[in-house]
Design a protein around this motif. Structure first.
Motif, PDB file in Angstrom:
ATOM      1  N   TYR A 176       0.752  -1.096  -0.042  1.00  0.00           N
ATOM      2  CA  TYR A 176       0.048   0.062   0.021  1.00  0.00           C
ATOM      3  C   TYR A 176       0.841   1.174  -0.053  1.00  0.00           C
ATOM      4  O   TYR A 176       1.880   1.272   0.338  1.00  0.00           O
ATOM      5  CB  TYR A 176      -0.816  -0.086   1.312  1.00  0.00           C
ATOM      6  N   SER A 177       0.468   2.378  -0.690  1.00  0.00           N
ATOM      7  CA  SER A 177       1.120   3.573  -0.642  1.00  0.00           C
ATOM      8  C   SER A 177       1.129   4.221   0.717  1.00  0.00           C
ATOM      9  O   SER A 177       0.181   3.810   1.598  1.00  0.00           O
ATOM     10  CB  SER A 177       0.183   4.460  -1.529  1.00  0.00           C
ATOM     11  N   SER A 178       2.007   5.236   0.845  1.00  0.00           N
ATOM     12  CA  SER A 178       2.191   5.903   2.086  1.00  0.00           C
ATOM     13  C   SER A 178       0.890   6.770   2.509  1.00  0.00           C
ATOM     14  O   SER A 178       0.342   6.897   3.545  1.00  0.00           O
ATOM     15  CB  SER A 178       3.067   6.886   2.387  1.00  0.00           C
ATOM     16  N   ALA A 179       0.242   7.367   1.260  1.00  0.00           N
ATOM     17  CA  ALA A 179      -1.370   7.775   1.595  1.00  0.00           C
ATOM     18  C   ALA A 179      -2.271   6.952   2.156  1.00  0.00           C
ATOM     19  O   ALA A 179      -3.042   7.302   2.779  1.00  0.00           O
ATOM     20  CB  ALA A 179      -1.514   8.369   0.123  1.00  0.00           C
ATOM     21  N   THR A 180      -2.166   5.754   1.512  1.00  0.00           N
ATOM     22  CA  THR A 180      -3.212   4.704   1.925  1.00  0.00           C
ATOM     23  C   THR A 180      -3.164   4.415   3.450  1.00  0.00           C
ATOM     24  O   THR A 180      -3.793   4.518   4.275  1.00  0.00           O
ATOM     25  CB  THR A 180      -3.253   3.495   1.229  1.00  0.00           C
ATOM     26  N   HIS A 181      -1.853   4.620   3.907  1.00  0.00           N
ATOM     27  CA  HIS A 181      -1.388   4.176   5.260  1.00  0.00           C
ATOM     28  C   HIS A 181      -1.938   5.407   6.280  1.00  0.00           C
ATOM     29  O   HIS A 181      -2.493   5.276   7.210  1.00  0.00           O
ATOM     30  CB  HIS A 181      -0.009   3.882   5.518  1.00  0.00           C
ATOM     31  N   THR A 182      -1.405   6.617   5.621  1.00  0.00           N
ATOM     32  CA  THR A 182      -1.926   7.668   6.169  1.00  0.00           C
ATOM     33  C   THR A 182      -3.513   7.665   6.474  1.00  0.00           C
ATOM     34  O   THR A 182      -3.950   8.299   7.476  1.00  0.00           O
ATOM     35  CB  THR A 182      -1.136   9.065   5.448  1.00  0.00           C
ATOM     36  N   ASN A 183      -4.179   7.649   5.552  1.00  0.00           N
ATOM     37  CA  ASN A 183      -5.539   7.699   5.431  1.00  0.00           C
ATOM     38  C   ASN A 183      -6.200   6.819   6.570  1.00  0.00           C
ATOM     39  O   ASN A 183      -7.037   7.188   7.135  1.00  0.00           O
ATOM     40  CB  ASN A 183      -6.264   7.428   3.784  1.00  0.00           C
ATOM     41  N   ARG A 184      -5.735   5.611   6.405  1.00  0.00           N
ATOM     42  CA  ARG A 184      -6.185   4.588   7.432  1.00  0.00           C
ATOM     43  C   ARG A 184      -5.927   5.013   9.074  1.00  0.00           C
ATOM     44  O   ARG A 184      -6.706   5.021   9.645  1.00  0.00           O
ATOM     45  CB  ARG A 184      -5.660   3.462   7.267  1.00  0.00           C
ATOM     46  N   LEU A 185      -4.728   5.486   9.199  1.00  0.00           N
ATOM     47  CA  LEU A 185      -4.355   6.063  10.311  1.00  0.00           C
ATOM     48  C   LEU A 185      -5.151   7.085  10.940  1.00  0.00           C
ATOM     49  O   LEU A 185      -5.992   7.301  11.925  1.00  0.00           O
ATOM     50  CB  LEU A 185      -3.048   6.759  10.333  1.00  0.00           C
ATOM     51  N   ALA A 186      -5.741   8.021   9.798  1.00  0.00           N
ATOM     52  CA  ALA A 186      -6.622   9.313  10.289  1.00  0.00           C
ATOM     53  C   ALA A 186      -7.993   8.697  10.408  1.00  0.00           C
ATOM     54  O   ALA A 186      -8.847   9.226  11.501  1.00  0.00           O
ATOM     55  CB  ALA A 186      -6.613  10.194   9.014  1.00  0.00           C
ATOM     56  N   MET A 187      -8.497   7.581   9.759  1.00  0.00           N
ATOM     57  CA  MET A 187      -9.796   6.994  10.089  1.00  0.00           C
ATOM     58  C   MET A 187      -9.921   6.460  11.431  1.00  0.00           C
ATOM     59  O   MET A 187     -10.835   6.603  12.133  1.00  0.00           O
ATOM     60  CB  MET A 187     -10.315   5.952   8.960  1.00  0.00           C
ATOM     61  N   HIS A 188      -8.952   5.868  11.922  1.00  0.00           N
ATOM     62  CA  HIS A 188      -8.712   5.223  13.226  1.00  0.00           C
ATOM     63  C   HIS A 188      -8.496   6.233  14.299  1.00  0.00           C
ATOM     64  O   HIS A 188      -9.108   6.069  15.423  1.00  0.00           O
ATOM     65  CB  HIS A 188      -7.595   4.255  13.410  1.00  0.00           C
ATOM     66  N   VAL A 189      -8.031   7.397  14.108  1.00  0.00           N
ATOM     67  CA  VAL A 189      -7.653   8.524  15.209  1.00  0.00           C
ATOM     68  C   VAL A 189      -9.229   9.287  15.020  1.00  0.00           C
ATOM     69  O   VAL A 189      -9.676   9.448  16.128  1.00  0.00           O
ATOM     70  CB  VAL A 189      -6.831   9.415  14.604  1.00  0.00           C
ATOM     71  N   VAL A 190      -9.919   9.273  14.066  1.00  0.00           N
ATOM     72  CA  VAL A 190     -10.947   9.919  14.127  1.00  0.00           C
ATOM     73  C   VAL A 190     -12.053   8.888  15.080  1.00  0.00           C
ATOM     74  O   VAL A 190     -12.791   9.378  15.827  1.00  0.00           O
ATOM     75  CB  VAL A 190     -11.651  10.010  12.589  1.00  0.00           C
ATOM     76  N   TYR A 191     -11.922   7.509  14.723  1.00  0.00           N
ATOM     77  CA  TYR A 191     -12.913   6.583  15.495  1.00  0.00           C
ATOM     78  C   TYR A 191     -12.611   6.679  16.826  1.00  0.00           C
ATOM     79  O   TYR A 191     -13.418   7.069  17.695  1.00  0.00           O
ATOM     80  CB  TYR A 191     -12.465   5.291  14.985  1.00  0.00           C
ATOM     81  N   GLY A 192     -11.214   6.875  17.406  1.00  0.00           N
ATOM     82  CA  GLY A 192     -10.887   6.742  18.853  1.00  0.00           C
ATOM     83  C   GLY A 192     -11.238   8.059  19.404  1.00  0.00           C
ATOM     84  O   GLY A 192     -11.719   8.011  20.448  1.00  0.00           O
ATOM     85  N   ALA A 193     -10.914   9.218  18.953  1.00  0.00           N
ATOM     86  CA  ALA A 193     -11.555  10.379  19.163  1.00  0.00           C
ATOM     87  C   ALA A 193     -12.863  10.673  19.667  1.00  0.00           C
ATOM     88  O   ALA A 193     -13.466  11.180  20.672  1.00  0.00           O
ATOM     89  CB  ALA A 193     -11.084  11.846  18.576  1.00  0.00           C
ATOM     90  N   THR A 194     -13.451  10.251  18.518  1.00  0.00           N
ATOM     91  CA  THR A 194     -15.034  10.282  18.367  1.00  0.00           C
ATOM     92  C   THR A 194     -15.572   9.251  19.694  1.00  0.00           C
ATOM     93  O   THR A 194     -16.507   9.562  20.410  1.00  0.00           O
ATOM     94  CB  THR A 194     -15.551   9.801  17.244  1.00  0.00           C
ATOM     95  N   THR A 195     -14.910   8.242  19.651  1.00  0.00           N
ATOM     96  CA  THR A 195     -15.592   7.118  20.608  1.00  0.00           C
ATOM     97  C   THR A 195     -15.210   7.592  22.233  1.00  0.00           C
ATOM     98  O   THR A 195     -15.967   7.650  22.847  1.00  0.00           O
ATOM     99  CB  THR A 195     -14.712   5.613  20.553  1.00  0.00           C
TER     100      THR A 195
END
Length: 173
Positions: free
Chosen positions: A142-161
């Motif tokens: 996977y590209s670095s952009a894909t990794h970064t995007n997945r990281l951001a999605m998980h941080v959004v999940y964690g902060a919202t949770t």
């Protein structure tokens, strides 16, 4: 667990509405789609062999595998999608419950703790355990952009949770 459910909703919102604004789909193409890129040693780190099909998400792969074990055949397309969503939501809700138990004594909204929780889910789950189980390709696929995007999605999940969990906890007390 309610915080986890709202976290999954926020993660989906990010993926559908925010991610396309931040990441050019042409630049975020996975490394294995680049015709000039040779396969790297970490394209697969599966310790039990590759379990997913091409273009199948990790949740869809897990749902398919469980269905095949129970029914003895591969699920149809609509069932695959339902199973993928059920796995995704179940995991997100369960992780929200774990967050709530682990951070119950923390005062305040705990956005930093929730973001760190999301980062941990991304690092240990998405980046390590899921590829080790062969449910998705390894890190160099996977590209670095894909990794970064997945990281951001998980941080959004964690902060919202964290936000929803702490608001609910304070309203009960």
């Amino acid at each position: 667990m309610i915080g986890g459910a709202v976290g999954v909703l926020a993660m989906g919102f990010y993926e559908q509405k925010i991610s396309p604004l931040l990441v050019d789909p042409n630049q975020a193409a996975d490394a294995d789609e680049d015709k000039n890129a040779a396969e790297q040693p970490l394209h697969s780190i599966a310790i039990i062999g590759i379990q997913h099909h091409k273009d199948e998400s990790s949740t869809a792969a897990l749902g398919r595998i469980l269905y095949e074990q129970m029914a003895g055949k591969e699920p149809q397309s609509g069932v695959k999608s339902l199973l993928s969503n059920a796995i995704h939501w179940s995991y997100g809700i369960a992780q929200g419950g774990i967050y709530g138990l682990a951070r119950a004594d923390v005062d305040g909204l705990d956005l930093l703790g929730g973001s760190a929780f999301g980062l941990g889910l991304w690092l240990f789950g998405d980046e390590l355990v899921v590829p080790l189980l062969g449910l998705q390709d390894g890190p160099t696929a996977y590209s670095s952009a894909t990794h970064t995007n997945r990281l951001a999605m998980h941080v959004v999940y964690g902060a919202t949770t964290a936000l929803v969990t702490k608001v609910l906890q304070s309203s009960i007390e």
